[in-house]
Write an enzyme that holds these catalytic residues in place. Structure first.
Site, PDB file in Angstrom:
ATOM      1  N   GLU A  16       0.923  -0.982   0.131  1.00 51.49           N
ATOM      2  CA  GLU A  16       0.111   0.065  -0.103  1.00 51.49           C
ATOM      3  C   GLU A  16       0.984   1.319  -0.012  1.00 51.49           C
ATOM      4  O   GLU A  16       0.816   2.141   0.992  1.00 51.49           O
ATOM      5  CB  GLU A  16      -0.939   0.033   0.964  1.00 51.49           C
ATOM      6  CG  GLU A  16      -1.649  -1.096   1.428  1.00 51.49           C
ATOM      7  CD  GLU A  16      -2.298  -1.296   2.829  1.00 51.49           C
ATOM      8  OE1 GLU A  16      -2.109  -0.416   3.839  1.00 51.49           O
ATOM      9  OE2 GLU A  16      -3.429  -1.988   2.893  1.00 51.49           O
ATOM     10  N   PRO A  17       1.787   1.482  -0.900  1.00 50.92           N
ATOM     11  CA  PRO A  17       2.644   2.667  -0.850  1.00 50.92           C
ATOM     12  C   PRO A  17       1.872   3.882  -1.264  1.00 50.92           C
ATOM     13  O   PRO A  17       0.897   4.091  -2.356  1.00 50.92           O
ATOM     14  CB  PRO A  17       3.772   2.293  -2.113  1.00 50.92           C
ATOM     15  CG  PRO A  17       2.910   1.517  -3.237  1.00 50.92           C
ATOM     16  CD  PRO A  17       1.639   0.716  -2.375  1.00 50.92           C
ATOM     17  N   ARG A  76       3.531   7.688  -0.531  1.00 53.94           N
ATOM     18  CA  ARG A  76       4.567   8.726  -0.638  1.00 53.94           C
ATOM     19  C   ARG A  76       5.623   8.390  -1.836  1.00 53.94           C
ATOM     20  O   ARG A  76       6.235   8.784  -2.502  1.00 53.94           O
ATOM     21  CB  ARG A  76       5.393   8.844   0.687  1.00 53.94           C
ATOM     22  CG  ARG A  76       6.286   9.955   0.850  1.00 53.94           C
ATOM     23  CD  ARG A  76       7.225   9.698   2.025  1.00 53.94           C
ATOM     24  NE  ARG A  76       6.243   9.559   3.229  1.00 53.94           N
ATOM     25  CZ  ARG A  76       5.764  10.488   4.088  1.00 53.94           C
ATOM     26  NH1 ARG A  76       6.107  11.640   3.935  1.00 53.94           N
ATOM     27  NH2 ARG A  76       5.156   9.941   5.215  1.00 53.94           N
ATOM     28  N   TYR A 136       4.545  18.185  11.363  1.00 54.19           N
ATOM     29  CA  TYR A 136       5.576  17.224  11.837  1.00 54.19           C
ATOM     30  C   TYR A 136       7.252  17.896  11.885  1.00 54.19           C
ATOM     31  O   TYR A 136       8.288  17.122  12.112  1.00 54.19           O
ATOM     32  CB  TYR A 136       5.823  16.276  10.776  1.00 54.19           C
ATOM     33  CG  TYR A 136       4.750  15.521  10.470  1.00 54.19           C
ATOM     34  CD1 TYR A 136       3.802  14.753  11.306  1.00 54.19           C
ATOM     35  CD2 TYR A 136       3.986  15.707   9.092  1.00 54.19           C
ATOM     36  CE1 TYR A 136       2.367  14.338  10.990  1.00 54.19           C
ATOM     37  CE2 TYR A 136       2.875  15.180   8.747  1.00 54.19           C
ATOM     38  CZ  TYR A 136       1.963  14.449   9.808  1.00 54.19           C
ATOM     39  OH  TYR A 136       0.924  13.918   9.306  1.00 54.19           O
ATOM     40  N   CYS A 177      -2.310  33.312  10.579  1.00 59.19           N
ATOM     41  CA  CYS A 177      -1.891  33.874  11.828  1.00 59.19           C
ATOM     42  C   CYS A 177      -1.753  32.896  12.879  1.00 59.19           C
ATOM     43  O   CYS A 177      -2.566  32.360  13.789  1.00 59.19           O
ATOM     44  CB  CYS A 177      -3.273  34.781  12.245  1.00 59.19           C
ATOM     45  SG  CYS A 177      -3.986  35.741  11.066  1.00 59.19           S
TER      46      CYS A 177
HETATM   47  N1  LLP Z   1      -1.247   1.779   4.649  1.00 58.29           N
HETATM   48  C1  LLP Z   1      -1.892   2.400   5.562  1.00 58.29           C
HETATM   49  C2  LLP Z   1      -2.755   1.646   6.284  1.00 58.29           C
HETATM   50  C3  LLP Z   1      -1.455   3.847   6.199  1.00 58.29           C
HETATM   51  O1  LLP Z   1      -2.067   4.106   7.234  1.00 58.29           O
HETATM   52  C4  LLP Z   1      -0.662   4.801   5.346  1.00 58.29           C
HETATM   53  C5  LLP Z   1      -0.261   5.936   5.758  1.00 58.29           C
HETATM   54  C6  LLP Z   1      -0.230   4.017   4.110  1.00 58.29           C
HETATM   55  C7  LLP Z   1      -0.515   2.904   3.677  1.00 58.29           C
HETATM   56  C8  LLP Z   1       0.776   4.643   3.257  1.00 58.29           C
HETATM   57  O2  LLP Z   1       1.759   5.251   3.789  1.00 58.29           O
HETATM   58  P1  LLP Z   1       3.289   5.727   2.787  1.00 58.29           P
HETATM   59  O3  LLP Z   1       3.677   4.698   1.632  1.00 58.29           O
HETATM   60  O4  LLP Z   1       2.498   6.910   2.188  1.00 58.29           O
HETATM   61  O5  LLP Z   1       4.167   5.998   3.884  1.00 58.29           O
HETATM   62  N2  LLP Z   1       0.563  12.683   6.794  1.00 58.29           N
HETATM   63  C9  LLP Z   1       1.946  11.890   7.022  1.00 58.29           C
HETATM   64  C10 LLP Z   1       1.844  10.376   6.742  1.00 58.29           C
HETATM   65  C11 LLP Z   1       0.782   9.668   7.380  1.00 58.29           C
HETATM   66  C12 LLP Z   1       0.698   8.495   6.697  1.00 58.29           C
HETATM   67  C13 LLP Z   1      -0.556   7.849   7.195  1.00 58.29           C
HETATM   68  N3  LLP Z   1      -0.728   6.442   6.745  1.00 58.29           N
HETATM   69  C14 LLP Z   1       3.084  12.891   6.336  1.00 58.29           C
HETATM   70  O6  LLP Z   1       2.868  13.974   5.740  1.00 58.29           O
HETATM   71  O7  LLP Z   1       4.186  12.563   6.326  1.00 58.29           O
END
Ligand code: LLP
Length: 404
Positions: free
Chosen positions: A268-269, A271, A311, A338
């Protein structure tokens, strides 16, 4: 992205030209980078051809999801809205997985009606609700259980999800209870064990640990799972240093795992697919000298890009038109909102800037626009997709009349 004749350029268009035509701030994505990321991702794991479900939460633009769908990817969704968006983008239900700790009755009912590939449940209570709906509809529903493997992902604590103090998934004991329940249910088809330990992971070792925990549980649980959903979380290089996840080692660990367990892998990618395809371009409104430093007040703010405020995230920040003159003052790049946290970055020795100059904030394709808001009643920016020399509007700039 590179400088051509001192102008920062994406594919065949320079940002200055785009800014002239569409105004600022704007999000801009590169199609060729997206294609490159998808191909790289597939290549990294080609020995076992996983089902790759794009995490829609990272970017919910329907045009981008449509392009991602054309590359053969499915979707990982976490709400009814995301599920509807994935379907709207044309992703087939049999390539959609649904995660999340708080899926409501209506969300589950919709997912069950659509016959999506998997509902990854995160509690015994959720399984009960799924069972109830399935019974009412006289259906057998494909389900996964999300395990909390109590693994430290070695990432920011705010985006870590796989430790026992995090709300996600269930522990080993509950996992077994749910397996037993599912086996006795006529309406649940238990197909998958899912895990997701966090986001922006750059060290492969937490993944190895996670696979060990999953392997141990599979050894103890007398159930044949068809899928193991390993979640996403693969980190990208935000900094100027060359940081990257060692995909070779992660791939080797999975291949090892697959020798013991005959299952199909799901990822489940988010980013790693979309993160470095996007740039936020903003114009300097004012420059304010405060003695020690200069505030570079941009027309983009934390409502457009929340990651630094939320973050303390770092995003490379570049001038759109390069010059050789370096400022002797520290620059603090801020937005007009603000809040004191409405700040993108503080940089020393940046090139000398003047009002109306353009600035590029890099690697904002993931969790950029999708985390944006209308705080301070600011309309959301326009989104553009660049394909060679073509500029496609993939979301219009919000108008004040739409939000007032
Ligand atoms: N699967 C599940 C169950 C998740 O909760 C997430 C991300 C992903 C897949 C995808 O993860 P990725 O491959 O994108 O790392 N807002 C934060 C990131 C929060 C991620 C939440 N879950 C940021 O800006 O870094």
């Amino acid at each position: 992205m590179k400088y051509i004749n001192k102008r920062l350029t994406v594919e065949k268009v320079n940002f200055q030209r785009i800014a002239k035509k569409f105004g600022t701030p704007f999000y801009c994505y590169s199609f060729s980078k997206l294609r490159e990321n998808v191909n790289k991702f597939k290549n990294n794991f080609k020995s076992f051809s996983p089902l790759i479900c794009f995490a829609v939460k990272s970017n919910t633009n329907v045009y981008l999801i449509r392009e991602i769908k054309k590359f053969g990817l499915g979707a990982d969704v976490v709400s009814l809205g995301e599920l509807m968006m994935a379907l709207k983008a044309g992703i087939k239900p049999n390539k959609i997985v649904f995660s999340g700790v708080g899926k409501t009755f209506d969300e589950l009912k919709f997912a069950i009606n659509k016959k999506i590939l998997l509902i990854n449940a995160e509690s015994l209570s959720e399984i009960m609700v799924i069972n109830k709906i399935a019974k009412l509809k006289n259906k057998k529903v494909r389900v996964g259980i999300r395990l909390n493997p109590n693994t430290d992902a070695k990432t920011l604590k705010q985006i870590s999800t796989g430790k026992k103090e995090n709300k996600f998934g269930v522990n080993k004991n509950t996992f077994q209870k749910i397996v037993d329940f599912c086996k006795n249910s006529k309406n649940i088809d238990l197909k998958c064990l899912s895990v997701h330990i966090g986001s922006q992971i750059l060290d492969h070792k937490p993944y190895e640990k996670m696979l060990n925990s999953v392997s141990q549980i599979l050894g103890k649980t007398n159930h044949k799972f068809e899928f193991i959903d390993l979640g996403g979380g693969m980190g990208i290089n935000y900094s100027d240093k060359k940081e990257s996840l060692n995909y070779k080692k992660y791939n080797a660990a999975i291949n090892n795992f697959l020798k013991k367990h005959k299952v199909k892998i799901i990822f489940e990618p988010g980013r790693s697919i979309i993160g470095n395809t996007g740039t936020l371009i903003s114009r300097v409104i004012y420059i304010k000298d405060s003695g020690k430093k200069k505030f570079i007040i941009l027309d983009a703010a934390m409502n457009d890009l929340m990651r630094p405020a939320l973050y303390g995230a770092f995003h490379r920040t570049l001038p759109v038109i390069k010059s050789n003159k370096i400022s002797n003052k520290t620059y603090e790049f801020v937005g007009p909102i603000c809040e004191s946290t409405d700040k993108f970055i503080t940089l020393k020795k940046f090139q000398k800037l003047k009002e109306k100059d353009l600035i590029a904030i890099c690697d904002v394709g993931a969790y950029g626009m999708s985390l944006s808001s209308n705080y301070n009643l600011r309309p959301k920016p326009i989104e553009l997709l660049i394909k060679g020399s073509k500029i496609n509007i993939i979301r219009k700039r919000q108008k004040h009349t739409e939000i007032i």
